[in-house]
Design a protein around this motif. Structure first.
Motif, PDB file in Angstrom:
ATOM      1  N   ILE A 180       2.918  38.288  -9.355  1.00  0.00           N
ATOM      2  CA  ILE A 180       4.179  37.875  -9.968  1.00  0.00           C
ATOM      3  C   ILE A 180       4.605  36.489  -9.485  1.00  0.00           C
ATOM      4  N   ILE A 181       4.301  36.160  -8.221  1.00  0.00           N
ATOM      5  CA  ILE A 181       4.786  34.897  -7.629  1.00  0.00           C
ATOM      6  C   ILE A 181       4.334  33.673  -8.437  1.00  0.00           C
ATOM      7  N   PRO A 182       3.035  33.558  -8.804  1.00  0.00           N
ATOM      8  CA  PRO A 182       2.625  32.383  -9.582  1.00  0.00           C
ATOM      9  C   PRO A 182       3.271  32.307 -10.960  1.00  0.00           C
ATOM     10  N   ASN A 183       3.810  33.430 -11.447  1.00  0.00           N
ATOM     11  CA  ASN A 183       4.468  33.422 -12.750  1.00  0.00           C
ATOM     12  C   ASN A 183       5.941  33.047 -12.646  1.00  0.00           C
ATOM     13  N   ASP A 188      -2.772  33.757 -17.933  1.00  0.00           N
ATOM     14  CA  ASP A 188      -3.801  33.215 -17.057  1.00  0.00           C
ATOM     15  C   ASP A 188      -3.886  33.978 -15.732  1.00  0.00           C
ATOM     16  N   THR A 189      -2.736  34.365 -15.194  1.00  0.00           N
ATOM     17  CA  THR A 189      -2.740  35.107 -13.932  1.00  0.00           C
ATOM     18  C   THR A 189      -3.418  36.458 -14.091  1.00  0.00           C
ATOM     19  N   ILE A 190      -3.138  37.137 -15.186  1.00  0.00           N
ATOM     20  CA  ILE A 190      -3.750  38.455 -15.403  1.00  0.00           C
ATOM     21  C   ILE A 190      -5.258  38.313 -15.591  1.00  0.00           C
ATOM     22  N   HIS A 191      -5.683  37.297 -16.334  1.00  0.00           N
ATOM     23  CA  HIS A 191      -7.128  37.065 -16.469  1.00  0.00           C
ATOM     24  C   HIS A 191      -7.754  36.858 -15.089  1.00  0.00           C
ATOM     25  N   GLU A 238     -15.673  31.372 -13.387  1.00  0.00           N
ATOM     26  CA  GLU A 238     -15.659  31.798 -14.788  1.00  0.00           C
ATOM     27  C   GLU A 238     -14.261  31.741 -15.403  1.00  0.00           C
ATOM     28  N   VAL A 239     -13.285  32.333 -14.720  1.00  0.00           N
ATOM     29  CA  VAL A 239     -11.932  32.339 -15.279  1.00  0.00           C
ATOM     30  C   VAL A 239     -11.265  30.973 -15.107  1.00  0.00           C
ATOM     31  N   GLY A 240     -11.562  30.304 -13.988  1.00  0.00           N
ATOM     32  CA  GLY A 240     -10.949  29.005 -13.734  1.00  0.00           C
ATOM     33  C   GLY A 240     -11.201  28.015 -14.846  1.00  0.00           C
ATOM     34  N   ARG A 241     -12.400  28.039 -15.418  1.00  0.00           N
ATOM     35  CA  ARG A 241     -12.719  27.137 -16.517  1.00  0.00           C
ATOM     36  C   ARG A 241     -11.838  27.428 -17.732  1.00  0.00           C
ATOM     37  N   VAL A 279       1.923  23.297 -14.015  1.00  0.00           N
ATOM     38  CA  VAL A 279       2.201  23.870 -12.698  1.00  0.00           C
ATOM     39  C   VAL A 279       1.612  25.275 -12.598  1.00  0.00           C
ATOM     40  N   ALA A 280       1.641  26.016 -13.689  1.00  0.00           N
ATOM     41  CA  ALA A 280       1.033  27.347 -13.696  1.00  0.00           C
ATOM     42  C   ALA A 280      -0.460  27.259 -13.398  1.00  0.00           C
ATOM     43  N   LEU A 281      -1.124  26.188 -13.875  1.00  0.00           N
ATOM     44  CA  LEU A 281      -2.537  25.980 -13.559  1.00  0.00           C
ATOM     45  C   LEU A 281      -2.740  25.825 -12.058  1.00  0.00           C
ATOM     46  N   LEU A 282      -1.916  25.007 -11.412  1.00  0.00           N
ATOM     47  CA  LEU A 282      -2.023  24.824  -9.965  1.00  0.00           C
ATOM     48  C   LEU A 282      -1.750  26.127  -9.225  1.00  0.00           C
ATOM     49  N   CYS A 283      -0.813  26.909  -9.730  1.00  0.00           N
ATOM     50  CA  CYS A 283      -0.523  28.203  -9.106  1.00  0.00           C
ATOM     51  C   CYS A 283      -1.745  29.117  -9.174  1.00  0.00           C
ATOM     52  N   ASP A 284      -2.432  29.106 -10.309  1.00  0.00           N
ATOM     53  CA  ASP A 284      -3.584  30.002 -10.472  1.00  0.00           C
ATOM     54  C   ASP A 284      -4.794  29.528  -9.682  1.00  0.00           C
ATOM     55  N   LEU A 285      -4.999  28.221  -9.572  1.00  0.00           N
ATOM     56  CA  LEU A 285      -6.197  27.715  -8.894  1.00  0.00           C
ATOM     57  C   LEU A 285      -6.008  27.521  -7.392  1.00  0.00           C
ATOM     58  N   LEU A 286      -4.759  27.369  -6.940  1.00  0.00           N
ATOM     59  CA  LEU A 286      -4.526  27.105  -5.517  1.00  0.00           C
ATOM     60  C   LEU A 286      -3.663  28.173  -4.850  1.00  0.00           C
ATOM     61  N   LEU A 287      -2.489  28.434  -5.419  1.00  0.00           N
ATOM     62  CA  LEU A 287      -1.574  29.374  -4.773  1.00  0.00           C
ATOM     63  C   LEU A 287      -2.106  30.791  -4.785  1.00  0.00           C
TER      64      LEU A 287
END
Length: 912
Positions: free
Chosen positions: A764-767, A803-806, A831-834, A871-879
């Motif tokens: 939930i946090i990255p969302n 994206d977070t769920i994926h 795979e998902v990051g791309r 910013v959601a991209l950065l949350c998914d790839l880093l946070l």
């Protein structure tokens, strides 16, 4: 639980084979239903763009406005302010131009249509035209009250006579600022229209019905008028009139005709149009612009998808899938008789965003296998096995998020919630059922596509690189100049930025995705600290946000409405009209001294206490005081309400005889209903709401002593402005409550899907951060939340959650298979990051295009929505990886699971 997840993955892996095997039946069914949906769209679509549509028709605010319209007509007026080119509205040239325009608008039927490039029939919406040349001032001749024109029929040329007109006009307090400015540079025409006050075509008033006629006894009056005793039946029920909704195109057509007519005198007058009709006409033009922006967004989507996947089939079938989702959603909605509103634009954007995300995730997983040399069926099965579960969960969470909006009190918001939920489901349905069939008909080849001759196909970039340097530069400069001419410098720079960003991502995507795990592994606490600062700053910024919708500030500084509102507020009485409806409940009630004294006291108190909001007020009390003074040799001591109802009735009889049209605009024929008109300066919804609350308190205090004598009396603040502010307040309240409800439902779904409370909360946090950052940035920059930007929350949450769920579902499935956190994370990012990177580019760059809209509400959605998506991209790839490394959730798995290890930054090799 692990077995169920693997079973679902196998189910989605088998789905493409099943639908492809039965593709003939499936395509026939889908085609038939699509034809039905298109027919429904074309024949049953009904749009209501009015502010009335945001409230239930049984709402007290709607009831009060309809009562006002039934008695006094529409409050939808045009305040046509003009500036005299010679600097003096009282000059002969200016007065002649105003009289010419006034008569042309009054007698538009006499104009030659061949001289105008607009349909003059639209001017039939005008019911009254007032200008400086129609104004009348009262004087007494013996016992006779005369109502004379302020400007004589023959406009004098003598400067002394013109100066006399000027001085007489400026002495009339009730006309000053309404029809001319203090300095005489500006003037105005007031055009009252029938918009919003026209009965529905099926409505037949009882008194005009065919079976109603006057009896012969009405001709039997004696010569003595005293033998005719006219009275009103107090027990009669007032017929409630159902009014037609006004289409935005009607406003646009009307204003086009108005502009064509006042163009005849623009050599002497410069015009600034304020009021709802010109504003709605401008909104209509902006919506036409939105069509082009929408096409531009589609063009960006096509370019990015083609650049990312190097396949026209991937682009074409993705667009078809999303288009059919929109068609079915729209068609099914209007088939059930549901009226659409301006919320349709946001619905289309959300469906497009979710549909694009679904297709990109499938295509990305598909191309991973194709690059590894797998054939089409294997790659497609693998793609759905990897993404099917995540797409299903994202569909459920996004549907839950928008369905929370159906708890709103506002009808268009409820329709938006239900329609968006249907559209999100349709996007999932077509991605699952139609996309595999389309890809089987024309599927992408290997990444290194070849020409029919067997040689590798060259991309546009490769062709450019093969050109000589000077040719390449000449081609690029020529293209840039052409784009500037067609579009604008800003839009051209943006397109160039898209090309540059796309080329950079395509070149460095593998390096970027390989670098993320090593960066997170080496600096997890640093990353968490950075995002903690962002989160806390966003929370603080959100606490500073003010909800305030200002009509003028929703437009660009150079736009026609903004300039008009600024001119009207600075030089005239303001463009906003507020009506106070007074219904005494008995005939002749408005002739009672205590009632008129209460009206006068309210006007005086409002003028003194709210000079920054209210410029002038006008009511029956003004008429009575002015007539009383005139009938008493213009003695200032008689500028008051008489103490006798008989005297008041005599004064009103005299005034009605001299100026019946003005009397009817202020009080009903039986003198039971009247209104106070307040001219207000433009302000934000928050300031208006505070004023309306205080005004209601003032009304209660002043009129409270009268309720003993008039128990049925009702005093109501009404008009389009209070209605608009009420709707904006409702939108704000519904958005906050629905946002919290959506967040709670999404959290529960994610916890159940991931099989762990800890993992669900981590997801939930990255969302939260992207949505909070969008609102927090507006708070820190002192940009108010308006009715448009309040609605970006479900769009942002929907995209971020997808994206977070994926990411999380892929990570959990890999963890079940590998029993190794590090390998699961590496596989997920690879795979998902791309796919997350691609969806962010497509949606973020597409949304950013909205920031070029002339309508600032939509421009802010584009700018802050794009920021939140990136910013959601950065949350998914880093946070998110940092949180996984810190808390190490096991997702309910039992047994030994290998943990995370340090990753060397150079090549990504894992070290013990």
């Amino acid at each position: 639980m692990e077995s169920k997840l693997l079973m679902l993955s196998r189910f989605f892996a088998a789905t493409p084979f099943f639908v492809v095997r039965h593709r003939l039946i499936v395509l026939m069914l889908l085609t038939s239903i699509s034809i039905f949906a298109i027919f429904s769209m074309s024949t049953r679509t009904s749009m209501d763009m009015s502010i009335d549509s945001f409230l239930d028709q049984t709402d007290p605010a709607i009831t009060a406005l309809n009562a006002y319209r039934s008695q006094f007509g529409s409050d939808d007026s045009v305040f046509l302010v003009y500036e005299a080119r010679d600097g003096d509205v009282f000059s002969q040239a200016s007065l002649q131009a105003v009289r010419q325009l006034t008569e042309n608008l009054r007698q538009w039927q006499d104009l030659d249509p061949a001289n105008y490039d607009a349909d003059l029939q639209e001017l039939g919406q005008i019911r009254r035209v007032q200008s400086i040349t129609t104004l009348r001032v009262q004087r007494v001749d013996g016992d006779t009250l005369l109502s004379e024109r302020l400007v004589p029929e023959i406009i004098p040329s003598d400067p002394a006579q013109l100066q006399q007109i000027r001085e007489r006009a400026l002495a009339e307090d009730d006309y000053r600022l309404a029809f001319y400015s203090e300095d005489g540079r500006f003037g105005a025409l007031m055009l009252q229209t029938t918009f919003g006050a026209q009965p529905e075509e099926s409505y037949v008033p009882a008194v005009n019905a065919d079976n109603i006629e006057l009896g012969d006894f009405f001709t039997d009056f004696a010569d003595d008028a005293s033998s005719f005793d006219l009275h009103f039946d107090e027990s009669a029920q007032i017929d409630e009139i159902p009014f037609q909704t006004v289409d935005m195109l009607e406003y646009h057509s009307f204003y086009a005709a108005l502009r064509a007519v006042y163009a005849d005198v623009e050599d002497r007058l410069t015009f600034y149009s304020a009021g709802n009709p010109p504003l709605m006409s401008w909104v209509y033009e902006v919506l036409q612009q939105m069509i082009w922006i929408g096409l531009g967004m589609i063009g960006i989507f096509v370019y990015l998808l083609r650049s990312l996947f190097h396949s026209f089939s991937a682009v074409a079938w993705s667009i078809v899938t999303i288009a059919l989702s929109l068609v079915w959603t729209w068609g099914f909605t209007v088939w059930f008789g549901i009226t659409l509103s301006t919320m349709l634009t946001l619905t289309v954007m959300l469906i497009f965003a979710v549909g694009i995300a679904d297709c990109v995730h499938v295509m990305s997983a598909y191309f991973v296998k194709r690059k590894q040399g797998n054939d089409h069926p294997t790659a497609l099965s693998h793609a759905y096995a990897k993404t099917g579960l995540a797409i299903m969960v994202t569909t459920l969470t996004t549907m839950a998020g928008v369905l929370a909006l159906t708890t709103s009190n506002l009808v268009p918001i409820r329709v938006f919630g239900a329609m968006s939920a249907l559209g999100v489901f349709m996007a999932f349905f077509f991605t699952l059922v139609l996309l595999p069939i389309l890809l089987s008909l024309w599927h992408p080849g290997q990444p290194e596509e070849t020409t029919p001759g067997g040689t590798p196909a060259r991309t546009i970039r490769q062709r450019l690189q093969e050109m000589p340097g000077y040719v390449r530069w000449v081609a690029l400069i020529t293209l840039g100049i052409a784009l500037v001419q067609i579009l604008s410098p800003g839009m051209t720079l943006y397109i160039m930025a898209i090309v540059l960003i796309t080329a950079t991502v395509l070149r460095y995507q593998d390096a970027l995705l390989n670098y993320c795990p090593s960066l997170v592994a080496r600096r997890p606490m640093t990353i968490l600290a950075v995002f903690a600062v962002i989160f806390l700053s966003s929370v603080y910024g959100t606490s500073q946000v003010r909800i305030d919708s200002n009509i003028a500030e929703l437009t660009r500084s150079w736009s026609e409405p903004r300039i008009a509102y600024e001119v009207v507020d600075e030089h005239m009485a303001g463009a906003q009209n507020i009506a106070i409806m007074i219904d005494i409940g008995i005939s002749d009630g408005m002739m009672e001294p205590d009632v008129l004294n209460a009206v006068d006291e309210l006007q005086q108190r409002v003028s003194k206490r709210y000079p920054d909001q209210i410029s002038r007020s006008y009511s029956l009390a003004n008429i009575v005081k002015d007539t009383n003074q005139v009938m008493n040799r213009d003695d200032q001591a008689f500028f008051r309400i008489p103490d006798s109802a008989v005297t008041i009735s005599q004064l009103l009889y005299l005034f009605n005889s001299a100026n019946p049209e003005e009397r009817r605009s202020l009080v009903s024929d039986d003198y039971s209903r009247s209104n106070i008109t307040l001219n207000a300066y433009n302000a934000g919804s928050y300031q208006y709401q505070v004023f309306f609350e205080e005004l209601s308190n003032e009304i209660d205090q002043i009129f409270a002593p009268l309720y003993d004598s008039y128990p049925d009396m009702e005093v109501t603040v009404t008009g389009s402005v209070p209605l608009m502010m009420r709707a904006m307040d409702e939108i704000a309240q519904s958005q906050y409550s629905s946002f919290l409800l959506a967040l709670a439902v999404i959290s529960i779904i994610m916890i159940l899907t991931l099989g762990s409370v800890q993992a669900g909360l981590i997801a939930i946090i990255p969302n939260l951060i992207p949505a909070l950052l969008a609102f927090g940035s507006m708070g820190l920059l002192n940009i108010p939340l308006d009715t448009d930007t309040l609605l970006i929350a479900p769009v942002i949450i929907g995209i971020a959650v997808d994206d977070t769920i994926h990411f999380m579902t892929h990570y959990r499935v890999e963890l079940i298979k590998e029993r190794d956190m590090q390998k699961a994370l590496n596989s997920t990012i690879r795979e998902v990051g791309r796919a997350v990177l691609f969806t962010t580019m497509v949606l973020g760059l597409g949304f950013a295009l909205l920031s070029f809209s002339e309508y600032l509400g939509m421009a802010k959605i584009g700018a802050f929505g794009a920021m939140a998506i990136f910013v959601a991209l950065l949350c998914d790839l880093l946070l998110l990886p940092a949180l996984l490394m810190l808390f190490k959730p096991r997702f309910g798995l039992k047994g030994d699971i290998a943990g995370f290890r340090r990753i060397a930054p150079s090549n990504g090799d894992v070290h013990a």
